[in-house]
Design a protein around this motif. Structure first.
Motif, PDB file in Angstrom:
ATOM      1  N   SER A  83     -14.333  -7.527 -59.106  1.00 39.70           N
ATOM      2  CA  SER A  83     -14.558  -7.013 -60.456  1.00 39.70           C
ATOM      3  C   SER A  83     -14.164  -5.549 -60.583  1.00 39.70           C
ATOM      4  CB  SER A  83     -16.027  -7.189 -60.847  1.00 39.70           C
ATOM      5  OG  SER A  83     -16.872  -6.502 -59.946  1.00 39.70           O
ATOM      6  N   ASN A  84     -14.061  -4.848 -59.478  1.00 35.91           N
ATOM      7  CA  ASN A  84     -13.686  -3.428 -59.499  1.00 35.91           C
ATOM      8  C   ASN A  84     -12.181  -3.208 -59.382  1.00 35.91           C
ATOM      9  OD1 ASN A  84     -16.431  -2.633 -59.599  1.00 35.91           O
ATOM     10  ND2 ASN A  84     -16.597  -2.862 -57.384  1.00 35.91           N
ATOM     11  N   CYS A  85     -11.410  -4.267 -59.263  1.00 36.38           N
ATOM     12  CA  CYS A  85      -9.959  -4.140 -59.082  1.00 36.38           C
ATOM     13  C   CYS A  85      -9.279  -3.709 -60.371  1.00 36.38           C
ATOM     14  CB  CYS A  85      -9.368  -5.474 -58.633  1.00 36.38           C
ATOM     15  SG  CYS A  85      -9.690  -5.900 -56.923  1.00 36.38           S
ATOM     16  N   SER A  86      -8.203  -2.967 -60.211  1.00 37.89           N
ATOM     17  CA  SER A  86      -7.367  -2.611 -61.356  1.00 37.89           C
ATOM     18  C   SER A  86      -6.506  -3.810 -61.750  1.00 37.89           C
ATOM     19  CB  SER A  86      -6.464  -1.435 -60.993  1.00 37.89           C
ATOM     20  OG  SER A  86      -5.516  -1.827 -60.004  1.00 37.89           O
ATOM     21  N   ALA A  87      -5.843  -3.699 -62.894  1.00 39.56           N
ATOM     22  CA  ALA A  87      -4.970  -4.784 -63.354  1.00 39.56           C
ATOM     23  C   ALA A  87      -3.854  -5.045 -62.357  1.00 39.56           C
ATOM     24  CB  ALA A  87      -4.398  -4.437 -64.725  1.00 39.56           C
ATOM     25  N   PRO A 126      -8.671 -16.577 -69.962  1.00 36.28           N
ATOM     26  CA  PRO A 126      -7.292 -16.286 -70.381  1.00 36.28           C
ATOM     27  C   PRO A 126      -7.007 -14.802 -70.630  1.00 36.28           C
ATOM     28  CG  PRO A 126      -8.559 -16.995 -72.264  1.00 36.28           C
ATOM     29  CD  PRO A 126      -9.513 -17.003 -71.090  1.00 36.28           C
ATOM     30  N   GLN A 127      -8.063 -13.970 -70.681  1.00 39.58           N
ATOM     31  CA  GLN A 127      -7.864 -12.587 -71.125  1.00 39.58           C
ATOM     32  C   GLN A 127      -6.968 -11.788 -70.183  1.00 39.58           C
ATOM     33  OE1 GLN A 127     -10.750 -14.179 -70.977  1.00 39.58           O
ATOM     34  NE2 GLN A 127     -11.993 -13.810 -72.814  1.00 39.58           N
ATOM     35  N   ARG A 128      -7.236 -11.838 -68.884  1.00 42.80           N
ATOM     36  CA  ARG A 128      -6.468 -11.020 -67.937  1.00 42.80           C
ATOM     37  C   ARG A 128      -5.319 -11.786 -67.301  1.00 42.80           C
ATOM     38  NH1 ARG A 128     -11.882  -9.633 -66.458  1.00 42.80           N
ATOM     39  NH2 ARG A 128     -12.434  -7.516 -67.068  1.00 42.80           N
ATOM     40  N   TRP A 129      -5.353 -13.092 -67.378  1.00 41.42           N
ATOM     41  CA  TRP A 129      -4.270 -13.896 -66.796  1.00 41.42           C
ATOM     42  C   TRP A 129      -3.593 -14.656 -67.935  1.00 41.42           C
ATOM     43  CZ3 TRP A 129      -4.918 -17.595 -61.989  1.00 41.42           C
ATOM     44  CH2 TRP A 129      -3.640 -17.974 -61.539  1.00 41.42           C
TER      45      TRP A 129
END
Length: 216
Positions: A83-87, A126-129
């Motif tokens: 959860s702490n990873c950047s895009a 679907p938001q980040r992928w």
């Protein structure tokens, strides 16, 4: 991690997964692998392991054992650090998992990759992928990853059942995933239907062969 440490890790993986090592070797391997849990860059190391096509120690193939260890590290990371990873970090991890799913896999590795893939889906889609449909059903499906995708979607379906029976993910996240899958259903339902058609033909042929054998 320097070459000597990498060599020690390779030996530990070999000793823990192959016959021919003494009990002392296995105990030493256990200590080395336990210490790996404290290694700060173990996630990046796991990504490197997954990208390498083969792992060998002293002419012994330890590819499956090494990649299983890498996937186990990533599985824990999804729960405790993802959860702490950047895009960009999320994309890097996702691409590595997708690339791993294209390689020739045994059942054990395929199942574990599917678990990681499912974990990424329920966290990012679907938001980040936003490219999931293309990544899975235009690329991975046609490059040897069909079984991994099916296994991952089976796990997604299990995790997106009613929250009365499954509390692994929140209701909001579950609804987001289901709505997203509904939006891209035209990308994968025809592929699933074609697969079922081909498997049904194989089933009918097998039944016919069994009947002929019984009659004979």
């Amino acid at each position: 991690m320097n070459p000597a440490q990498r060599a020690a890790l390779a030996r530990a993986i070999a000793a823990s997964s192959l016959p021919g090592f003494s009990s002392d070797d296995r105990q030493a391997a256990f200590v080395v692998l336990q210490d790996l849990e404290k290694y700060e860059n173990r996630v990046q190391l796991s990504i490197e392991w997954l990208r390498e096509p083969q792992h060998v120690y002293d002419q012994h193939d330890i590819t499956t054992a090494t990649k299983l260890l890498a996937l186990e590290i990533l599985d824990g990371f999804l729960v405790r650090g993802y959860s702490n990873c950047s895009a960009d970090e999320r994309v890097q991890l996702r691409q590595t998992v997708l690339q791993s799913a294209q390689a020739p896999l045994n059942r054990v590795l395929g199942r574990k990759i599917a678990v990681i893939l499912e974990g990424l889906i329920i966290r990012d889609f679907p938001q980040r992928w936003t490219t999931l449909a293309d990544d899975l059903f235009r690329n991975l499906w046609h490059s040897g990853g069909m079984k991994v995708i099916l296994e991952a979607f089976k796990l997604v379906a299990e995790d997106c059942t009613d929250s009365d029976f499954n509390a692994k993910i929140s209701t909001t996240r579950r609804n987001d995933v289901l709505k997203g899958l509904n939006e891209i259903s035209s990308s994968f339902l025809p592929l699933f239907f074609q697969l079922l058609q081909s498997q049904y033909s194989n089933l009918q042929q097998s039944r016919s062969s069994l009947f002929q054998m019984h009659s004979y």
